[in-house]
Enzyme design. Structure first.
Site, PDB file in Angstrom:
ATOM      1  N   MET A  67      43.950 -26.096  28.450  1.00  0.00           N
ATOM      2  CA  MET A  67      44.334 -25.653  30.011  1.00  0.00           C
ATOM      3  C   MET A  67      43.734 -26.570  30.950  1.00  0.00           C
ATOM      4  SD  MET A  67      43.992 -21.235  30.092  1.00  0.00           S
ATOM      5  CE  MET A  67      42.291 -21.427  29.747  1.00  0.00           C
ATOM      6  N   CYS A  68      43.650 -26.398  32.250  1.00  0.00           N
ATOM      7  CA  CYS A  68      43.328 -27.151  33.281  1.00  0.00           C
ATOM      8  C   CYS A  68      41.843 -27.235  33.423  1.00  0.00           C
ATOM      9  CB  CYS A  68      44.025 -26.805  34.710  1.00  0.00           C
ATOM     10  SG  CYS A  68      45.646 -26.735  34.285  1.00  0.00           S
ATOM     11  N   GLU A  69      41.187 -28.041  34.509  1.00  0.00           N
ATOM     12  CA  GLU A  69      39.784 -28.103  34.508  1.00  0.00           C
ATOM     13  C   GLU A  69      39.793 -27.739  36.000  1.00  0.00           C
ATOM     14  OE1 GLU A  69      36.654 -29.720  32.448  1.00  0.00           O
ATOM     15  OE2 GLU A  69      37.480 -29.883  30.685  1.00  0.00           O
TER      16      GLU A  69
END
Length: 268
Positions: A1-3
């Protein structure tokens, strides 16, 4: 996933050090290669920079590491796409106006887009579940709160909505109106508050260190929030699933815990 990455400070402060560590994770030390964005609040407005290229390769990101923009509130995001094409319209942070203020938002997570209620007052431009969630949150604030609502009222409402939607999937949230920074942890967020006496910090993702005592005063207070700790020689606070916090001028001014912390399994 994103950060995710955010900052709340009591004096205008640059985030070059933390941002340098974050963007290395965008295609170099991490897989988040589908674009990046960052917003700086200044004098009631917002400077916004985005790119759909990997942050580790982006000329815009490189420019920002050498151009120290000072702000009291910053929100940033590096993307690993799972819903919606790689494009500027799907790149975080997203921004809308509410009560005469620019609200910015970034999201880390994944949920069925149909599980998010239809927004009433704001509509998505792109195709992501993240932007639809942002529009739903702001629509609910517009309907159930107002410009004179207290931070406690707004935080309580946002926490309840985040807890509700968290049952449909993973949803780590950063949201700000330029004064307050609202943070909800679904699965993974960490924060650190730096204040006097300041010391030295060393990045996890790059051979870069800074002695904060040489660039701050004894009155400075700076809090950084990130998906994973950005430094390897400091003690970060790990948020609990379902935890909601509000920061203002570097201080944690409100916190709560949702009762609904279960979520469907997502790609972590």
């Amino acid at each position: 996933m994103c950060e995710l990455l955010a900052m709340s400070a009591n004096v205008p402060t640059d985030i070059v050090f933390s941002f340098t560590g974050l963007i290395r994770r965008g295609g170099e030390t991490g897989p988040h290669s589908d674009g990046f964005g960052i917003c700086f609040y200044e004098h009631g407005g917002v400077r916004e920079f985005k790119d759909y290229l990997p942050s580790a390769e982006s000329k815009i990101a490189q420019f920002l590491t050498s151009y120290p923009i000072k702000s009291k509130v910053v929100i940033s995001h590096i993307r690993q796409a799972n819903v919606g094409q790689v494009s500027l319209q799907n790149t975080h942070p997203f921004q809308r106006e509410l009560w005469g203020k620019p609200w910015t938002y970034a999201h880390n997570g994944q949920m069925p887009i149909n599980a998010i209620p239809a927004p009433s007052a704001f509509q998505p431009i792109g195709q992501t579940d993240s932007e639809k969630l942002f529009c739903w949150l702001l629509s609910a604030l517009r309907e159930q709160a107002g410009v004179n609502s207290s931070v406690e009222q707004i935080a309580g409402l946002l926490m309840a909505m985040c807890g509700k939607i968290n049952q449909a999937g993973v949803s780590n949230v950063l949201l700000s109106d330029g004064e307050y920074l609202y943070v909800f942890c679904s699965t993974k967020l960490n924060w650190i508050t730096r204040r006097s006496p300041f010391g030295e910090a060393h990045l996890c993702d790059d051979d870069v260190k800074v002695d904060f005592s040489s660039v701050t005063t004894e009155n400075d207070i700076v809090t950084v929030i990130a998906t994973a700790p950005l430094t390897n020689n400091e003690t970060w606070n790990q948020m609990l699933p379902g935890e909601f916090r509000v920061f203002k001028e570097g201080e944690s001014v409100w916190s709560g815990q949702t009762n609904s912390i279960e979520h469907k399994k997502s790609n972590n």
